[in-house]
Design a protein around this motif. Sequence first.
Motif, PDB file in Angstrom:
ATOM      1  N   ALA A  48      -0.822   0.823 -13.601  1.00  0.00           N
ATOM      2  CA  ALA A  48      -0.973   1.994 -14.470  1.00  0.00           C
ATOM      3  C   ALA A  48       0.097   3.040 -14.168  1.00  0.00           C
ATOM      4  O   ALA A  48       0.635   3.664 -15.083  1.00  0.00           O
ATOM      5  CB  ALA A  48      -2.369   2.591 -14.303  1.00  0.00           C
ATOM      6  N   SER A  49       0.427   3.211 -12.898  1.00  0.00           N
ATOM      7  CA  SER A  49       1.478   4.171 -12.518  1.00  0.00           C
ATOM      8  C   SER A  49       2.837   3.708 -13.027  1.00  0.00           C
ATOM      9  O   SER A  49       3.657   4.524 -13.466  1.00  0.00           O
ATOM     10  CB  SER A  49       1.517   4.338 -10.998  1.00  0.00           C
ATOM     11  OG  SER A  49       0.302   4.874 -10.531  1.00  0.00           O
ATOM     12  N   TYR A  50       3.062   2.414 -12.997  1.00  0.00           N
ATOM     13  CA  TYR A  50       4.301   1.855 -13.529  1.00  0.00           C
ATOM     14  C   TYR A  50       4.396   2.098 -15.040  1.00  0.00           C
ATOM     15  O   TYR A  50       5.462   2.416 -15.560  1.00  0.00           O
ATOM     16  CB  TYR A  50       4.374   0.356 -13.215  1.00  0.00           C
ATOM     17  CG  TYR A  50       5.551  -0.330 -13.843  1.00  0.00           C
ATOM     18  CD1 TYR A  50       6.820  -0.190 -13.297  1.00  0.00           C
ATOM     19  CD2 TYR A  50       5.397  -1.107 -14.981  1.00  0.00           C
ATOM     20  CE1 TYR A  50       7.916  -0.823 -13.878  1.00  0.00           C
ATOM     21  CE2 TYR A  50       6.473  -1.739 -15.563  1.00  0.00           C
ATOM     22  CZ  TYR A  50       7.736  -1.599 -15.011  1.00  0.00           C
ATOM     23  OH  TYR A  50       8.814  -2.208 -15.597  1.00  0.00           O
ATOM     24  N   PRO A  56       6.414   7.325  -7.423  1.00  0.00           N
ATOM     25  CA  PRO A  56       5.832   7.555  -6.092  1.00  0.00           C
ATOM     26  C   PRO A  56       4.475   6.844  -5.935  1.00  0.00           C
ATOM     27  O   PRO A  56       4.187   6.274  -4.881  1.00  0.00           O
ATOM     28  CB  PRO A  56       5.675   9.077  -6.018  1.00  0.00           C
ATOM     29  CG  PRO A  56       6.734   9.593  -6.931  1.00  0.00           C
ATOM     30  CD  PRO A  56       6.796   8.597  -8.052  1.00  0.00           C
ATOM     31  N   PHE A  57       3.663   6.844  -6.982  1.00  0.00           N
ATOM     32  CA  PHE A  57       2.382   6.151  -6.916  1.00  0.00           C
ATOM     33  C   PHE A  57       2.549   4.637  -7.036  1.00  0.00           C
ATOM     34  O   PHE A  57       1.725   3.888  -6.515  1.00  0.00           O
ATOM     35  CB  PHE A  57       1.419   6.676  -7.981  1.00  0.00           C
ATOM     36  CG  PHE A  57       0.421   7.636  -7.415  1.00  0.00           C
ATOM     37  CD1 PHE A  57       0.841   8.847  -6.903  1.00  0.00           C
ATOM     38  CD2 PHE A  57      -0.927   7.330  -7.367  1.00  0.00           C
ATOM     39  CE1 PHE A  57      -0.055   9.738  -6.365  1.00  0.00           C
ATOM     40  CE2 PHE A  57      -1.835   8.214  -6.842  1.00  0.00           C
ATOM     41  CZ  PHE A  57      -1.406   9.417  -6.332  1.00  0.00           C
ATOM     42  N   VAL A  58       3.577   4.192  -7.704  1.00  0.00           N
ATOM     43  CA  VAL A  58       3.860   2.753  -7.740  1.00  0.00           C
ATOM     44  C   VAL A  58       4.098   2.268  -6.319  1.00  0.00           C
ATOM     45  O   VAL A  58       3.547   1.249  -5.888  1.00  0.00           O
ATOM     46  CB  VAL A  58       5.073   2.434  -8.645  1.00  0.00           C
ATOM     47  CG1 VAL A  58       5.485   0.977  -8.491  1.00  0.00           C
ATOM     48  CG2 VAL A  58       4.768   2.749 -10.101  1.00  0.00           C
ATOM     49  N   VAL A  59       4.892   3.026  -5.558  1.00  0.00           N
ATOM     50  CA  VAL A  59       5.181   2.660  -4.168  1.00  0.00           C
ATOM     51  C   VAL A  59       3.906   2.739  -3.333  1.00  0.00           C
ATOM     52  O   VAL A  59       3.569   1.798  -2.596  1.00  0.00           O
ATOM     53  CB  VAL A  59       6.286   3.559  -3.580  1.00  0.00           C
ATOM     54  CG1 VAL A  59       6.453   3.313  -2.092  1.00  0.00           C
ATOM     55  CG2 VAL A  59       7.603   3.340  -4.317  1.00  0.00           C
ATOM     56  N   TRP A  64      -0.275  -0.260  -0.567  1.00  0.00           N
ATOM     57  CA  TRP A  64      -1.712  -0.383  -0.328  1.00  0.00           C
ATOM     58  C   TRP A  64      -2.192  -1.783  -0.728  1.00  0.00           C
ATOM     59  O   TRP A  64      -2.917  -2.445   0.018  1.00  0.00           O
ATOM     60  CB  TRP A  64      -2.440   0.675  -1.136  1.00  0.00           C
ATOM     61  CG  TRP A  64      -3.904   0.846  -0.901  1.00  0.00           C
ATOM     62  CD1 TRP A  64      -4.813  -0.062  -0.425  1.00  0.00           C
ATOM     63  CD2 TRP A  64      -4.661   2.023  -1.161  1.00  0.00           C
ATOM     64  NE1 TRP A  64      -6.060   0.475  -0.385  1.00  0.00           N
ATOM     65  CE2 TRP A  64      -6.003   1.762  -0.827  1.00  0.00           C
ATOM     66  CE3 TRP A  64      -4.336   3.275  -1.663  1.00  0.00           C
ATOM     67  CZ2 TRP A  64      -7.013   2.700  -0.976  1.00  0.00           C
ATOM     68  CZ3 TRP A  64      -5.348   4.202  -1.805  1.00  0.00           C
ATOM     69  CH2 TRP A  64      -6.671   3.914  -1.463  1.00  0.00           C
ATOM     70  N   GLY A  65      -1.787  -2.240  -1.877  1.00  0.00           N
ATOM     71  CA  GLY A  65      -2.169  -3.567  -2.330  1.00  0.00           C
ATOM     72  C   GLY A  65      -1.592  -4.669  -1.463  1.00  0.00           C
ATOM     73  O   GLY A  65      -2.264  -5.660  -1.166  1.00  0.00           O
ATOM     74  N   PHE A  66      -0.341  -4.481  -1.022  1.00  0.00           N
ATOM     75  CA  PHE A  66       0.296  -5.482  -0.166  1.00  0.00           C
ATOM     76  C   PHE A  66      -0.431  -5.600   1.175  1.00  0.00           C
ATOM     77  O   PHE A  66      -0.679  -6.706   1.664  1.00  0.00           O
ATOM     78  CB  PHE A  66       1.769  -5.125   0.054  1.00  0.00           C
ATOM     79  CG  PHE A  66       2.515  -6.109   0.899  1.00  0.00           C
ATOM     80  CD1 PHE A  66       2.813  -7.375   0.423  1.00  0.00           C
ATOM     81  CD2 PHE A  66       2.907  -5.770   2.181  1.00  0.00           C
ATOM     82  CE1 PHE A  66       3.497  -8.292   1.201  1.00  0.00           C
ATOM     83  CE2 PHE A  66       3.589  -6.681   2.978  1.00  0.00           C
ATOM     84  CZ  PHE A  66       3.881  -7.935   2.477  1.00  0.00           C
ATOM     85  N   VAL A  67      -0.793  -4.474   1.754  1.00  0.00           N
ATOM     86  CA  VAL A  67      -1.539  -4.486   3.020  1.00  0.00           C
ATOM     87  C   VAL A  67      -2.896  -5.156   2.828  1.00  0.00           C
ATOM     88  O   VAL A  67      -3.344  -5.945   3.678  1.00  0.00           O
ATOM     89  CB  VAL A  67      -1.684  -3.056   3.579  1.00  0.00           C
ATOM     90  CG1 VAL A  67      -2.651  -3.017   4.755  1.00  0.00           C
ATOM     91  CG2 VAL A  67      -0.325  -2.502   3.985  1.00  0.00           C
ATOM     92  N   ALA A  68      -3.554  -4.872   1.710  1.00  0.00           N
ATOM     93  CA  ALA A  68      -4.839  -5.510   1.422  1.00  0.00           C
ATOM     94  C   ALA A  68      -4.666  -7.020   1.257  1.00  0.00           C
ATOM     95  O   ALA A  68      -5.500  -7.802   1.731  1.00  0.00           O
ATOM     96  CB  ALA A  68      -5.455  -4.912   0.161  1.00  0.00           C
ATOM     97  N   LEU A  69      -3.586  -7.437   0.625  1.00  0.00           N
ATOM     98  CA  LEU A  69      -3.313  -8.865   0.461  1.00  0.00           C
ATOM     99  C   LEU A  69      -3.114  -9.539   1.812  1.00  0.00           C
ATOM    100  O   LEU A  69      -3.669 -10.616   2.064  1.00  0.00           O
ATOM    101  CB  LEU A  69      -2.073  -9.066  -0.416  1.00  0.00           C
ATOM    102  CG  LEU A  69      -1.642 -10.502  -0.672  1.00  0.00           C
ATOM    103  CD1 LEU A  69      -2.693 -11.243  -1.482  1.00  0.00           C
ATOM    104  CD2 LEU A  69      -0.310 -10.522  -1.393  1.00  0.00           C
ATOM    105  N   ILE A  70      -2.352  -8.917   2.677  1.00  0.00           N
ATOM    106  CA  ILE A  70      -2.132  -9.479   4.014  1.00  0.00           C
ATOM    107  C   ILE A  70      -3.449  -9.584   4.771  1.00  0.00           C
ATOM    108  O   ILE A  70      -3.708 -10.581   5.451  1.00  0.00           O
ATOM    109  CB  ILE A  70      -1.097  -8.639   4.788  1.00  0.00           C
ATOM    110  CG1 ILE A  70       0.276  -8.870   4.192  1.00  0.00           C
ATOM    111  CG2 ILE A  70      -1.105  -8.963   6.273  1.00  0.00           C
ATOM    112  CD1 ILE A  70       1.386  -8.071   4.780  1.00  0.00           C
TER     113      ILE A  70
END
Length: 81
Positions: A48-50, A56-59, A64-70
């Motif tokens: 949605a930010s994209y 800044p919210f995309v980053v 946040w999503g990448f850390v959750a995926l890991i």
Amino acid sequence: MKISDIIASIGVIILLIAFLLNLTKKLPTESKLYSLLNLIGAGTCCYASYMVNFYPFVVLEGVWGFVALISLFRVPRGTSV
């Protein structure tokens, strides 16, 4: 209301549900469901930010999503692969 607002709202609701369940001790941070809710919520907010070019919210949401995926694939200590 624009479609990006609806998508962002859904993502925020998912993140807040995970947070509320964690605060009420119904969902530990180590659980896969908690990580999955964070991944889906952050990914939705990132998209949605994209859509509105708010990078800044995309980053923020992307990390946040990448850390959750890991954390979904993390092997708990004391166990074997």
